[in-house]
Design a protein around this motif. Structure first.
Motif, PDB file in Angstrom:
ATOM      1  N   VAL A 180     -34.432   2.855 -10.528  1.00 11.52           N
ATOM      2  CA  VAL A 180     -35.168   3.236  -9.320  1.00 11.52           C
ATOM      3  C   VAL A 180     -34.225   3.862  -8.290  1.00 11.52           C
ATOM      4  O   VAL A 180     -34.516   4.926  -7.730  1.00 11.52           O
ATOM      5  N   TRP A 181     -33.092   3.203  -8.043  1.00 13.74           N
ATOM      6  CA  TRP A 181     -32.137   3.764  -7.082  1.00 13.74           C
ATOM      7  C   TRP A 181     -31.625   5.120  -7.576  1.00 13.74           C
ATOM      8  O   TRP A 181     -31.482   6.042  -6.795  1.00 13.74           O
ATOM      9  N   VAL A 191     -34.180   8.758   3.202  1.00 14.27           N
ATOM     10  CA  VAL A 191     -35.276   8.767   2.226  1.00 14.27           C
ATOM     11  C   VAL A 191     -36.577   8.523   2.972  1.00 14.27           C
ATOM     12  O   VAL A 191     -36.575   8.080   4.121  1.00 14.27           O
ATOM     13  N   SER A 192     -37.684   8.796   2.288  1.00 14.03           N
ATOM     14  CA  SER A 192     -38.989   8.565   2.922  1.00 14.03           C
ATOM     15  C   SER A 192     -39.227   7.060   3.078  1.00 14.03           C
ATOM     16  O   SER A 192     -38.551   6.237   2.460  1.00 14.03           O
ATOM     17  N   ARG A 193     -40.212   6.712   3.881  1.00 13.26           N
ATOM     18  CA  ARG A 193     -40.536   5.297   4.082  1.00 13.26           C
ATOM     19  C   ARG A 193     -40.998   4.654   2.780  1.00 13.26           C
ATOM     20  O   ARG A 193     -40.655   3.496   2.505  1.00 13.26           O
ATOM     21  N   ALA A 194     -41.753   5.387   1.986  1.00 12.63           N
ATOM     22  CA  ALA A 194     -42.222   4.846   0.705  1.00 12.63           C
ATOM     23  C   ALA A 194     -41.040   4.614  -0.240  1.00 12.63           C
ATOM     24  O   ALA A 194     -40.970   3.572  -0.919  1.00 12.63           O
ATOM     25  N   GLU A 195     -40.118   5.556  -0.280  1.00 14.54           N
ATOM     26  CA  GLU A 195     -38.935   5.389  -1.130  1.00 14.54           C
ATOM     27  C   GLU A 195     -38.094   4.204  -0.656  1.00 14.54           C
ATOM     28  O   GLU A 195     -37.621   3.405  -1.463  1.00 14.54           O
ATOM     29  N   ARG A 196     -37.940   4.083   0.644  1.00 14.81           N
ATOM     30  CA  ARG A 196     -37.189   2.955   1.209  1.00 14.81           C
ATOM     31  C   ARG A 196     -37.846   1.634   0.816  1.00 14.81           C
ATOM     32  O   ARG A 196     -37.170   0.673   0.431  1.00 14.81           O
ATOM     33  N   ALA A 197     -39.157   1.583   0.910  1.00 13.16           N
ATOM     34  CA  ALA A 197     -39.879   0.357   0.547  1.00 13.16           C
ATOM     35  C   ALA A 197     -39.649   0.002  -0.918  1.00 13.16           C
ATOM     36  O   ALA A 197     -39.443  -1.172  -1.265  1.00 13.16           O
ATOM     37  N   VAL A 198     -39.664   1.002  -1.789  1.00 13.69           N
ATOM     38  CA  VAL A 198     -39.445   0.752  -3.218  1.00 13.69           C
ATOM     39  C   VAL A 198     -38.008   0.303  -3.468  1.00 13.69           C
ATOM     40  O   VAL A 198     -37.768  -0.620  -4.258  1.00 13.69           O
ATOM     41  N   LEU A 199     -37.050   0.935  -2.815  1.00 15.57           N
ATOM     42  CA  LEU A 199     -35.644   0.531  -2.966  1.00 15.57           C
ATOM     43  C   LEU A 199     -35.451  -0.929  -2.576  1.00 15.57           C
ATOM     44  O   LEU A 199     -34.763  -1.691  -3.263  1.00 15.57           O
ATOM     45  N   ILE A 200     -36.070  -1.328  -1.474  1.00 16.62           N
ATOM     46  CA  ILE A 200     -35.941  -2.714  -1.008  1.00 16.62           C
ATOM     47  C   ILE A 200     -36.711  -3.662  -1.922  1.00 16.62           C
ATOM     48  O   ILE A 200     -36.219  -4.739  -2.279  1.00 16.62           O
ATOM     49  N   ALA A 201     -37.895  -3.266  -2.349  1.00 17.50           N
ATOM     50  CA  ALA A 201     -38.729  -4.139  -3.188  1.00 17.50           C
ATOM     51  C   ALA A 201     -38.045  -4.476  -4.506  1.00 17.50           C
ATOM     52  O   ALA A 201     -38.061  -5.635  -4.937  1.00 17.50           O
ATOM     53  N   VAL A 202     -37.439  -3.483  -5.155  1.00 11.76           N
ATOM     54  CA  VAL A 202     -36.793  -3.787  -6.436  1.00 11.76           C
ATOM     55  C   VAL A 202     -35.583  -4.693  -6.246  1.00 11.76           C
ATOM     56  O   VAL A 202     -35.294  -5.530  -7.111  1.00 11.76           O
TER      57      VAL A 202
END
Length: 120
Positions: free
Chosen positions: A114-115, A53-64
């Motif tokens: 989100v995931w 996934v993109s870095r932004a998507e990865r960040a959102v996955l981790i943040a949630v």
């Protein structure tokens, strides 16, 4: 300034860090739900790095995922405060505890959504 406030400056930062670690330790030792969420995070955060996934998507996955820990800490704090006040059954105490639980339900639903959106 309040006479109940502690130190200032660097001493305050060290004290705050120690109190924060004490809180994390208390939540991990005393709250089964927090331990379950830690396990979920131990599995899902590395998975987020493994996924393509993109870095932004990865960040959102981790943040949630991390948000679930934050919400559980607040939920546990509310429950502890209510129990400290009184163990007798009261409608307002029930509402406070139920609202904390509902906040965690919303967070877990958000994780699934989100995931799902990112991966599907």
């Amino acid at each position: 300034m309040s006479p109940f406030k502690g130190q200032t400056g660097l001493k305050r930062i060290f004290n705050a860090a120690r109190y924060s670690l004490d809180g994390l330790r208390a939540a991990y030792i005393g709250e089964a739900a927090f331990r379950q969420l830690v396990l979920l995070n131990v599995l899902m955060v590395p998975l987020a790095f493994w996924l393509d996934v993109s870095r932004a998507e990865r960040a959102v996955l981790i943040a949630v995922c991390l948000l679930s820990l934050i919400v559980e800490l607040f939920n546990s704090a509310v429950e502890a405060a209510i129990d400290r006040i009184s163990l007798e059954r009261h409608p307002l105490s029930k509402n406070a505890k139920d609202m904390g639980s509902a906040a965690q339900l919303v967070t877990l639903t958000m994780i699934a959504l989100v995931w799902g959106v990112v991966l599907l």
